[in-house]
Design an enzyme around this catalytic site. Structure first.
Site, short mmCIF file in Angstrom:
data_model
loop_
_atom_site.label_atom_id
_atom_site.label_comp_id
_atom_site.label_asym_id
_atom_site.label_seq_id
_atom_site.Cartn_x
_atom_site.Cartn_y
_atom_site.Cartn_z
N GLU A 1 -9.91 -16.54 5.93
CA GLU A 1 -9.25 -17.87 6.43
C GLU A 1 -8.35 -17.99 7.27
O GLU A 1 -8.13 -19.03 8.27
CB GLU A 1 -8.87 -18.66 5.19
CG GLU A 1 -10.09 -18.89 4.07
CD GLU A 1 -10.43 -17.87 3.29
OE1 GLU A 1 -11.31 -17.96 2.57
OE2 GLU A 1 -9.74 -16.84 3.31
N SER B 1 0.92 -1.19 -0.01
CA SER B 1 -0.12 -0.05 -0.14
C SER B 1 0.89 1.43 0.03
O SER B 1 1.82 1.31 0.97
CB SER B 1 -0.94 -0.08 1.13
OG SER B 1 -1.80 -1.10 1.05
N GLU C 1 -2.07 -3.20 14.47
CA GLU C 1 -2.91 -2.90 13.41
C GLU C 1 -4.37 -2.73 13.63
O GLU C 1 -5.00 -1.81 12.98
CB GLU C 1 -2.70 -3.94 12.38
CG GLU C 1 -3.39 -3.72 11.11
CD GLU C 1 -2.88 -4.86 9.84
OE1 GLU C 1 -2.76 -4.27 8.80
OE2 GLU C 1 -2.62 -6.16 10.27
#
Length: 401
Positions: A381, A168, A251
């Protein structure tokens, strides 16, 4: 975590609200709502200037300790700031990765020299950072990292070779924190190091990836003999996995609660569209919108109660999996909102605005970008595996040969 606001907290909320009202005016008012997921390309230079104004007035590094250049605000006061910032529809920040992720990581794991070198530049929004974790063969499974670094004793530098992807804002960043394999023959979590690498050098090539929403928030980054000084390693050589997981613990921090305010604004806009085009009269549509509102309220309440446990965790299972539960909840909620928005738009959702130009409206952009919510920041997942294996103690999933 006590969710009752004290008189001091209410005073602080009013301080934040007043400052934003007084400063998001004139040329700055034009930045309201700019940036954000899928729109990071918008007005970057102007948003950078706005972020530096925030820094000048002490509105960055809010939770950092005072001795490291922060304001040392309580967890709840940090939540208040991000909620009021989102309510004001202020422009998206340009240095989330530096301020919210790397800064706390350097405070926790870095050397005094690293803190002195980087923390003032991050807090002042003078240097921007990218995250060098994911690779073509190591997305959510960071233990598969193949980017390599070796220490050149003659020059006193690390030499890095490899590729990162979905990086990013790398094309707008000055530095990148890179997880690289520094011990030949090592595998999985062993032999990885956490390096701080300047991006503006020979040996680094950044290739923007064009998105469905237009723009290029994500990038591929190629390291071909790129270099960084020997002391630009956080933690011990070969022990970078613990540092990398520590960073991921930060985060899911207080800024994510500001997301829920933005989500509420998006939901309100979908409701208004449903009222305008008459789809609100459909009982199925009305029921789905009501459910979305109730679910968002539950998500916010859960996040507030679990945030204190997640802060500063050693891995992404911190707080008995609270961070993973929150990621699963908001990501799937937001993706569903994008789908509901397209149902409400009906046939109009299939058409772009303008003539011959790919110009998306806010709900089309919401739908397309939110498809990625369940992938970035740790896929669904992976989050479910974390909860199953590390929290519930279930057997590990069998690995292929």
């Amino acid at each position: 975590m006590d969710l009752t606001e004290s008189a001091e907290d209410r005073t602080f909320r009013e301080e934040v609200r007043t400052w934003l009202d007084e400063n998001l005016v004139g040329e700055w008012a034009e930045l309201r709502g700019r940036g954000g997921p899928g729109r990071e390309h918008e007005a970057h230079a102007e948003r950078l200037a706005w972020n530096r104004l925030l820094a000048e007035h002490g509105w960055t590094a809010l939770g950092w300790p005072v001795e490291h250049g922060g304001r040392g605000l309580s967890l709840w006061q940090q939540v208040i700031f991000h909620e009021e910032y989102a309510r004001a529809n202020a422009p998206a920040g340009v240095n989330h990765l530096g301020e919210q992720l790397l800064g706390p990581t350097l405070i926790a794991f870095g050397t005094d020299e690293q803190r002195k070198r980087f923390l003032p530049e991050i807090a002042g929004v003078r240097e921007l950072w990218a995250q060098g974790y994911s690779e073509p063969g190591a997305g959510s499974d960071l233990a598969g990292v193949q980017t390599r670094a070796r220490l050149d004793e003659a020059s006193g530098e690390w030499v890095i070779d490899g590729q990162k992807v979905w990086t990013s804002l790398a094309h707008l960043s000055d530095w990148c924190f890179v997880v690289a394999r520094t011990e030949p023959g090592s595998a999985r979590h062993q032999g990885l190091s956490f390096l701080l690498v300047p991006l503006r050098q020979d040996g680094v090539e950044v290739r923007p990836i064009e998105q469905l929403t237009s723009g290029s928030e994500f990038n591929e980054v190629f390291f071909s003999g790129a270099r960084t000084a020997a002391d630009m390693i956080v933690g011990e050589p070969g022990r970078g996995w613990g540092v990398a997981m520590g960073l991921l613990g930060f985060e899911r921090g207080v800024s994510t609660l500001g997301q829920t305010v933005g989500f509420a604004r998006e939901l309100d806009s979908v409701v208004e569209r449903a009222k305008a085009n008459g789809s609100i009269d459909d009982p199925v549509v009305r029921d789905r919108l009501a459910a979305m509102k109730a679910e968002l309220s539950v998500i916010r309440s859960f996040a507030l109660r679990s945030l204190a446990l997640v802060q500063g965790g050693e891995d992404s299972a911190a707080g008995n999996g609270a961070g993973s539960v929150f990621k699963l909840a908001w990501a799937n909620w937001h993706r569903t909102l994008g789908e509901v928005a397209m149902d409400v738009a009906g046939r109009d959702g299939l058409l772009t605005r303008g003539t011959g130009e790919y110009d998306l409206d806010e709900h089309q952009r919401l739908f397309l970008f939110s498809r990625a919510d369940t992938l970035y920041g740790g896929s669904d997942e992976v989050q479910k595996n974390i909860l199953a294996e590390r929290v519930l103690g279930l057997p590990r999933e069998p690995k292929g040969s």
